[in-house]
Motif scaffolding. Structure first.
Motif, PDB file in Angstrom:
ATOM      1  N   TYR A   1       5.881  -2.312  16.224  1.00 31.44           N
ATOM      2  CA  TYR A   1       5.541  -3.504  15.443  1.00 31.44           C
ATOM      3  C   TYR A   1       6.067  -3.436  14.022  1.00 31.44           C
ATOM      4  N   SER A   2       7.089  -2.650  13.793  1.00 31.67           N
ATOM      5  CA  SER A   2       7.731  -2.594  12.485  1.00 31.67           C
ATOM      6  C   SER A   2       8.959  -3.507  12.517  1.00 31.67           C
ATOM      7  N   THR A   3       9.370  -3.943  11.340  1.00 27.61           N
ATOM      8  CA  THR A   3      10.547  -4.798  11.208  1.00 27.61           C
ATOM      9  C   THR A   3      11.465  -4.193  10.151  1.00 27.61           C
ATOM     10  N   GLU A   4      12.551  -4.879   9.850  1.00 25.94           N
ATOM     11  CA  GLU A   4      13.473  -4.410   8.817  1.00 25.94           C
ATOM     12  C   GLU A   4      12.812  -4.382   7.443  1.00 25.94           C
ATOM     13  N   ARG A   5      11.873  -5.302   7.207  1.00 26.89           N
ATOM     14  CA  ARG A   5      11.229  -5.422   5.897  1.00 26.89           C
ATOM     15  C   ARG A   5       9.844  -4.784   5.822  1.00 26.89           C
ATOM     16  N   VAL A   6       9.261  -4.419   6.975  1.00 28.26           N
ATOM     17  CA  VAL A   6       7.916  -3.839   6.982  1.00 28.26           C
ATOM     18  C   VAL A   6       7.874  -2.673   7.965  1.00 28.26           C
TER      19      VAL A   6
ATOM     20  N   PRO B   1      -7.550  -1.407  14.808  1.00 28.58           N
ATOM     21  CA  PRO B   1      -6.917  -0.232  14.196  1.00 28.58           C
ATOM     22  C   PRO B   1      -6.467  -0.486  12.758  1.00 28.58           C
ATOM     23  N   ASP B   2      -6.368   0.593  12.018  1.00 31.19           N
ATOM     24  CA  ASP B   2      -5.849   0.566  10.657  1.00 31.19           C
ATOM     25  C   ASP B   2      -4.407   1.065  10.682  1.00 31.19           C
ATOM     26  N   VAL B   3      -3.586   0.524   9.786  1.00 31.80           N
ATOM     27  CA  VAL B   3      -2.204   0.969   9.657  1.00 31.80           C
ATOM     28  C   VAL B   3      -1.849   1.103   8.183  1.00 31.80           C
ATOM     29  N   LEU B   4      -0.895   1.975   7.912  1.00 35.95           N
ATOM     30  CA  LEU B   4      -0.277   2.026   6.591  1.00 35.95           C
ATOM     31  C   LEU B   4       0.941   1.123   6.692  1.00 35.95           C
ATOM     32  N   GLU B   5       0.988   0.129   5.845  1.00 38.76           N
ATOM     33  CA  GLU B   5       2.059  -0.859   5.895  1.00 38.76           C
ATOM     34  C   GLU B   5       2.922  -0.710   4.650  1.00 38.76           C
TER      35      GLU B   5
END
Length: 110
Positions: free
Chosen positions: A69-74, A89-93
């Motif tokens: 679920y990551s992209t070029e900008r995130v 769930p928690d994520v570091l973004e």
């Protein structure tokens, strides 16, 4: 609830309990465990990424490959179920500007 927090039974911030350890962080990649070892060091990771200008390659060296679920900008890194009622769930973004430099780092519940 205030009593529980003061008595030490509830941790008001589960993300700042330990120092960042890169090898431990990278070892958790792809595991998506409920209580990932990344969770307690997420704030230290966030502070490290914000300590100076870092580009995407720098972030990859420090944190390793982002999770799904990551992209070029995130870039998103799984932390487990640590905050709120622990249903989501928690994520570091890690967000990057158009030049690929870190512009924001957040701990979010998805």
């Amino acid at each position: 609830l205030v009593h529980l927090w003061r008595s030490g039974r509830v941790d008001p911030n589960p993300f700042d309990d330990v120092a960042f350890v890169g090898d431990v962080w990278k070892r958790e990649a792809g595991l998506e465990r409920e209580r990932s070892e990344r969770g307690p060091m997420a704030e230290a990771a966030r502070q490290l990424l914000l300590s100076g200008p870092m580009n995407r390659d720098d972030v990859l060296r420090v944190l390793g490959k982002p999770d799904e679920y990551s992209t070029e900008r995130v870039a998103r890194y799984w932390l487990g179920f640590w905050s709120g009622l622990r249903w989501d769930p928690d994520v570091l973004e890690v967000e990057f500007d158009r030049a690929g430099v870190v512009s924001r780092v957040s701990i979010v519940q998805t």
